[in-house]
Design an enzyme around this catalytic site. Sequence first.
Site, short mmCIF file in Angstrom:
data_model
loop_
_atom_site.label_atom_id
_atom_site.label_comp_id
_atom_site.label_asym_id
_atom_site.label_seq_id
_atom_site.Cartn_x
_atom_site.Cartn_y
_atom_site.Cartn_z
N CYS A 2 0.85 -1.18 0.00
CA CYS A 2 0.00 0.00 0.00
C CYS A 2 0.89 1.23 0.00
CB CYS A 2 -0.92 0.01 1.21
SG CYS A 2 -1.84 -1.52 1.47
N ARG A 27 1.02 1.58 -6.05
CA ARG A 27 1.23 0.70 -4.90
C ARG A 27 -0.07 0.14 -4.34
NH1 ARG A 27 6.45 1.51 -2.56
NH2 ARG A 27 5.72 0.54 -0.65
N TRP A 74 -3.85 -1.61 -1.11
CA TRP A 74 -3.92 -2.87 -1.86
C TRP A 74 -4.30 -3.94 -0.85
CZ3 TRP A 74 -0.34 -7.23 -1.96
CH2 TRP A 74 -0.65 -8.16 -2.97
N ASN A 100 0.74 0.05 6.65
CA ASN A 100 1.13 -0.96 5.67
C ASN A 100 1.68 -2.16 6.43
OD1 ASN A 100 0.51 0.84 3.67
ND2 ASN A 100 2.63 1.27 3.08
N GLY A 101 1.31 -3.36 6.04
CA GLY A 101 1.86 -4.54 6.69
C GLY A 101 0.78 -5.39 7.33
N GLU A 464 8.79 -15.72 -18.40
CA GLU A 464 8.55 -14.29 -18.23
C GLU A 464 7.52 -13.77 -19.22
OE1 GLU A 464 8.92 -10.27 -16.99
OE2 GLU A 464 9.19 -12.22 -16.03
N LYS A 468 4.02 -11.99 -18.15
CA LYS A 468 3.60 -10.66 -18.59
C LYS A 468 2.17 -10.70 -19.13
CE LYS A 468 6.72 -8.18 -17.28
NZ LYS A 468 6.62 -9.07 -16.15
N GLU A 471 -0.32 -11.23 -16.24
CA GLU A 471 -0.41 -10.09 -15.33
C GLU A 471 -1.33 -8.99 -15.86
OE1 GLU A 471 3.70 -9.50 -12.90
OE2 GLU A 471 3.81 -9.17 -15.05
N HIS A 487 5.54 -33.70 -22.87
CA HIS A 487 5.27 -34.36 -21.59
C HIS A 487 4.02 -33.80 -20.92
CE1 HIS A 487 9.07 -36.58 -21.64
NE2 HIS A 487 9.58 -35.49 -22.19
N LYS A 586 2.91 -3.34 -7.10
CA LYS A 586 4.25 -3.24 -7.68
C LYS A 586 5.28 -4.03 -6.88
CE LYS A 586 7.42 -1.76 -10.45
NZ LYS A 586 7.51 -2.45 -11.75
#
Length: 591
Positions: A2, A27, A74, A100-101, A464, A468, A471, A487, A586
């Site tokens: 956050c 954030r 968030w 935050n936390g 990656e 992307k 996301e 497989h 982020k």
Amino acid sequence: MCGIVGYLGNRDAVPVLMDGLNHLEYRGYDSAGISVVNGRSLYSVKKVGKVQFLIDASKHLVNQSTTGIAHTRWATHGEPSVHNAHPHLDCTECISVVHNGIIENYAALRKKLEPEYLKTEGTFGAAVMRCLRELEGTYGLAILFAYEPRQIIAARKGSPLVIGIGDEEYFLSSDAGAFRKYTDRALYLSDGEVAIISDQGVSVKDLQNVPIKREPDLLDTEEEELGKAGFRHFMEKEIFEQPDSLYNAFRGRLNDLEGTAIFGGIREYLPVLRDARRFILVGCGTSWHAALAGEYMMEQYTQTPVEVEYASEFRYRDPIVTSEDVVIVISQSGETADTLAAAREAKRKGAVVLGICNVVGSTIARECDGGIYMHAGTEIGVASTKAYTSQLMVLTLLTLAIAREKRLLCKEGEMIVREIKELPRKIERILSLNEEIQMIALKYCDCGNFLYLGRGYNFPNALEGALKLKEISYIHAEGYPAAEMKHGPIALIDNNMPVVFIAPQDQTYEKIVSNIQEVKARKGKIIAIADEGDERIKTMCDDVIHIPKTMDLLSPILTAIPLQLLAYHIAVLRGCNVDQPRNLAKSVTVE
């Protein structure tokens, strides 16, 4: 993760706080809120959704106060709602807190403290200090008390906080970019520290009330980096910044005559790196993919065993780490909770711990034995782009430096240096294919599944590329080593399944061609990332994106960029918010 912002000074607090929230919205964007002090009263507004909703609802607070705190959330616990939004107020509405936390022992504390509410001796600051000593978990806190209207209390344990020092005014944030337009002096809080911000200045103490002396750092982030510079989205801007960000990653670090790389932050550790029994690379998400590519290059060129670990798993399985190992932790923000915990666990077990991160003054940068900054510049988009290629570049330079200390000939090192210097120009050529990639995206933007396949150095980029797409477009995508397709994943292939092959003409090329033929035989749609001049592959694929050729070691840096552009354009065509994808933040600063 956050965002926290605070202000105490002579300006109208509300515009300053809202400006900070706009910078911090990457954030957290589930809800936002603000509290300001006027006289001996607190005034608070909270709204679900974007910061703009809060701005519209808070106009009546403009010109009412010069002290306040604000938050953009968030959600980790509790759904996004006005009730769950911060700031939180006590029952008398004289205390306002943004946090935050995660406080892990909140239930026990609540049961203990409810009967003793505000039964305390001494100042409010002393009461806060006593409370902090009992908290278990992580926190970044900013606290207002109506009866001390010219004071903000800030505290940190595991969640970043930084104080901006202006001219008789003070700023507080979880990211220095939120106040960069107002001041370039910043004081970073460390874990277990409490700051009391008032008209008399900033007083920093530990939890035992012992004063701590610390001088502010000078910020080097340019304010213009924080805007979109004419691009539609931060992600698009950051993709197009990669010629510069990559150059900044190697600028001043290449020795042409010796064919090696030079790092000021780890110079004293070169003998340790040369003689290491094993390297352990640790990261989360995109940083883990960079670590996996690092494993390939470090083992090939240094002939030292390398292991890659998810930071979230590392500390909980009691890993075997000794003083002969070197642990390298990778984090764009330098604040990722799991990665930071892994670094601390490795240090506890006696290993030398080096950090690769982007944010100067971040916790990982301060707590590691040594480290390397990526110098990628501010990255606002949640989906990492330029930070990823900068991580790959730093790992390449580190590999080169260690290899030259051990076994790599100067002539081979010189060749790598020459190829590195060509990369920014080659990236510009890839970016010139933007419209071509957009047309390919138009063909596939309505598909529900994608498969990404690569081999060798480009297997990590298959992971990656899939990440992307997931996301930012919310399309299900999976990355695999190309040979693993047989497989299991081959069962998914039909005429509705796009398969993205990363197919440079390296030592695995003929094997990749065979894999392409297998997909073609099952009527899959094939998109290939291939070298310029490779006409053979065009006969087998539905679409080909040709990129400049480079040596195998550097190939992932180039192949990553068309994958980023493809994901970006698909997400835009689907109407997705590419800078702020749903449910993502982020940097994950809580476990």
